[in-house]
Design a protein around this motif. Structure first.
Motif, PDB file in Angstrom:
ATOM      1  N   CYS A  27       0.839  -1.194   0.000  1.00 11.25           N
ATOM      2  CA  CYS A  27       0.000   0.000   0.000  1.00 11.25           C
ATOM      3  C   CYS A  27       0.874   1.245   0.000  1.00 11.25           C
ATOM      4  N   HIS A  28       0.299   2.338  -0.499  1.00 13.45           N
ATOM      5  CA  HIS A  28       0.992   3.621  -0.529  1.00 13.45           C
ATOM      6  C   HIS A  28      -0.029   4.729  -0.315  1.00 13.45           C
ATOM      7  N   ASP A  29       0.218   5.565   0.667  1.00 12.74           N
ATOM      8  CA  ASP A  29      -0.662   6.695   1.011  1.00 12.74           C
ATOM      9  C   ASP A  29      -2.113   6.268   1.237  1.00 12.74           C
ATOM     10  N   PRO A  40      -9.380 -12.773   2.014  1.00 13.99           N
ATOM     11  CA  PRO A  40     -10.818 -12.874   2.289  1.00 13.99           C
ATOM     12  C   PRO A  40     -11.496 -11.503   2.123  1.00 13.99           C
ATOM     13  N   PRO A  41     -12.701 -11.464   1.586  1.00 14.02           N
ATOM     14  CA  PRO A  41     -13.376 -10.185   1.318  1.00 14.02           C
ATOM     15  C   PRO A  41     -13.561  -9.305   2.551  1.00 14.02           C
ATOM     16  N   SER A  42     -13.911  -9.892   3.677  1.00 10.52           N
ATOM     17  CA  SER A  42     -14.124  -9.081   4.878  1.00 10.52           C
ATOM     18  C   SER A  42     -12.807  -8.459   5.354  1.00 10.52           C
ATOM     19  N   PHE A  43     -11.707  -9.218   5.278  1.00  8.09           N
ATOM     20  CA  PHE A  43     -10.411  -8.686   5.668  1.00  8.09           C
ATOM     21  C   PHE A  43      -9.969  -7.588   4.705  1.00  8.09           C
ATOM     22  N   HIS A  44     -10.236  -7.773   3.421  1.00  9.29           N
ATOM     23  CA  HIS A  44      -9.889  -6.750   2.427  1.00  9.29           C
ATOM     24  C   HIS A  44     -10.612  -5.444   2.734  1.00  9.29           C
ATOM     25  N   HIS A  45     -11.882  -5.533   3.060  1.00  7.43           N
ATOM     26  CA  HIS A  45     -12.670  -4.341   3.373  1.00  7.43           C
ATOM     27  C   HIS A  45     -12.133  -3.638   4.623  1.00  7.43           C
ATOM     28  N   ASN A  46     -11.887  -4.403   5.684  1.00  4.18           N
ATOM     29  CA  ASN A  46     -11.375  -3.833   6.929  1.00  4.18           C
ATOM     30  C   ASN A  46      -9.968  -3.260   6.757  1.00  4.18           C
ATOM     31  N   LEU A  47      -9.123  -3.963   6.018  1.00  2.97           N
ATOM     32  CA  LEU A  47      -7.762  -3.500   5.773  1.00  2.97           C
ATOM     33  C   LEU A  47      -7.765  -2.194   4.986  1.00  2.97           C
ATOM     34  N   LYS A  48      -8.609  -2.135   3.984  1.00  5.89           N
ATOM     35  CA  LYS A  48      -8.734  -0.920   3.172  1.00  5.89           C
ATOM     36  C   LYS A  48      -9.159   0.263   4.048  1.00  5.89           C
ATOM     37  N   ASP A  49     -10.099   0.046   4.939  1.00  5.93           N
ATOM     38  CA  ASP A  49     -10.584   1.094   5.830  1.00  5.93           C
ATOM     39  C   ASP A  49      -9.481   1.562   6.789  1.00  5.93           C
ATOM     40  N   ILE A  50      -8.746   0.625   7.377  1.00 13.53           N
ATOM     41  CA  ILE A  50      -7.672   0.970   8.315  1.00 13.53           C
ATOM     42  C   ILE A  50      -6.579   1.761   7.610  1.00 13.53           C
ATOM     43  N   LEU A  51      -6.180   1.314   6.433  1.00 14.35           N
ATOM     44  CA  LEU A  51      -5.100   1.983   5.716  1.00 14.35           C
ATOM     45  C   LEU A  51      -5.505   3.374   5.246  1.00 14.35           C
ATOM     46  N   GLU A  52      -6.758   3.547   4.828  1.00  8.97           N
ATOM     47  CA  GLU A  52      -7.226   4.859   4.388  1.00  8.97           C
ATOM     48  C   GLU A  52      -7.254   5.848   5.549  1.00  8.97           C
ATOM     49  N   ALA A  54      -5.417   5.791   8.281  1.00  7.23           N
ATOM     50  CA  ALA A  54      -4.070   6.079   8.769  1.00  7.23           C
ATOM     51  C   ALA A  54      -3.180   6.694   7.691  1.00  7.23           C
ATOM     52  N   LYS A  55      -3.629   6.705   6.435  1.00  8.97           N
ATOM     53  CA  LYS A  55      -2.802   7.164   5.307  1.00  8.97           C
ATOM     54  C   LYS A  55      -1.447   6.459   5.329  1.00  8.97           C
ATOM     55  N   ALA A  56      -1.505   5.156   5.526  1.00  3.55           N
ATOM     56  CA  ALA A  56      -0.298   4.363   5.734  1.00  3.55           C
ATOM     57  C   ALA A  56       0.314   3.904   4.418  1.00  3.55           C
ATOM     58  N   SER A  57       1.617   3.708   4.456  1.00  4.71           N
ATOM     59  CA  SER A  57       2.367   3.130   3.350  1.00  4.71           C
ATOM     60  C   SER A  57       3.204   1.989   3.909  1.00  4.71           C
ATOM     61  N   GLY A  58       3.351   0.935   3.130  1.00  8.19           N
ATOM     62  CA  GLY A  58       4.165  -0.189   3.584  1.00  8.19           C
ATOM     63  C   GLY A  58       3.710  -1.495   2.969  1.00  8.19           C
ATOM     64  N   MET A  59       4.091  -2.586   3.624  1.00 11.14           N
ATOM     65  CA  MET A  59       3.792  -3.901   3.097  1.00 11.14           C
ATOM     66  C   MET A  59       3.410  -4.847   4.236  1.00 11.14           C
ATOM     67  N   LEU A  60       2.479  -5.749   3.941  1.00 10.99           N
ATOM     68  CA  LEU A  60       2.024  -6.784   4.868  1.00 10.99           C
ATOM     69  C   LEU A  60       2.220  -8.126   4.184  1.00 10.99           C
ATOM     70  N   LYS A  61       2.846  -9.058   4.884  1.00  7.88           N
ATOM     71  CA  LYS A  61       3.017 -10.419   4.373  1.00  7.88           C
ATOM     72  C   LYS A  61       2.405 -11.389   5.361  1.00  7.88           C
ATOM     73  N   VAL A  62       1.753 -12.422   4.842  1.00 11.71           N
ATOM     74  CA  VAL A  62       1.180 -13.476   5.675  1.00 11.71           C
ATOM     75  C   VAL A  62       1.870 -14.782   5.296  1.00 11.71           C
TER      76      VAL A  62
END
Length: 103
Positions: A27-29, A40-52, A54-62
């Protein structure tokens, strides 16, 4: 005989040295730029909301481990954002492979 040893050594190095996460999110900005793997769709939605927010940039690996999923964050993501992502991460969506016998 030497070529067999060289091939075996190359395979061992490939298995150990190659980074093989199950999911990568870049992610960037506050916007998700790249997703590799199944999310998973629910995680994608929640992750998108958190990143927006926080205006966060970086990378997440699982990574898949014997005990379940392991999250690894880049250093650009601050600790509060990391904790928010850990809180919404669906551990049941990333179950370990193989059969576990319950006693």
């Amino acid at each position: 005989m030497l070529y067999v040893i060289i091939i075996a050594l190359a395979i061992i190095i490939w298995l150990v040295a190659v980074d093989r996460p199950r999911l990568v999110v870049k992610c960037h900005d506050g916007k998700i730029n790249q997703i590799k793997g199944h999310i998973p769709p629910s995680f994608h939605h929640n992750l998108k909301d958190i990143l927006e927010r926080a205006k966060a940039s970086g990378m997440l690996k699982v990574y898949q481990t014997r005990n379940g999923a392991k999250l690894v964050f880049s250093k650009q993501l601050d600790k509060s954002t990391q904790q928010k992502i850990r809180n919404v991460f669906p551990h049941q969506g990333f179950k370990p492979k193989g059969n576990k016998k319950s006693r």
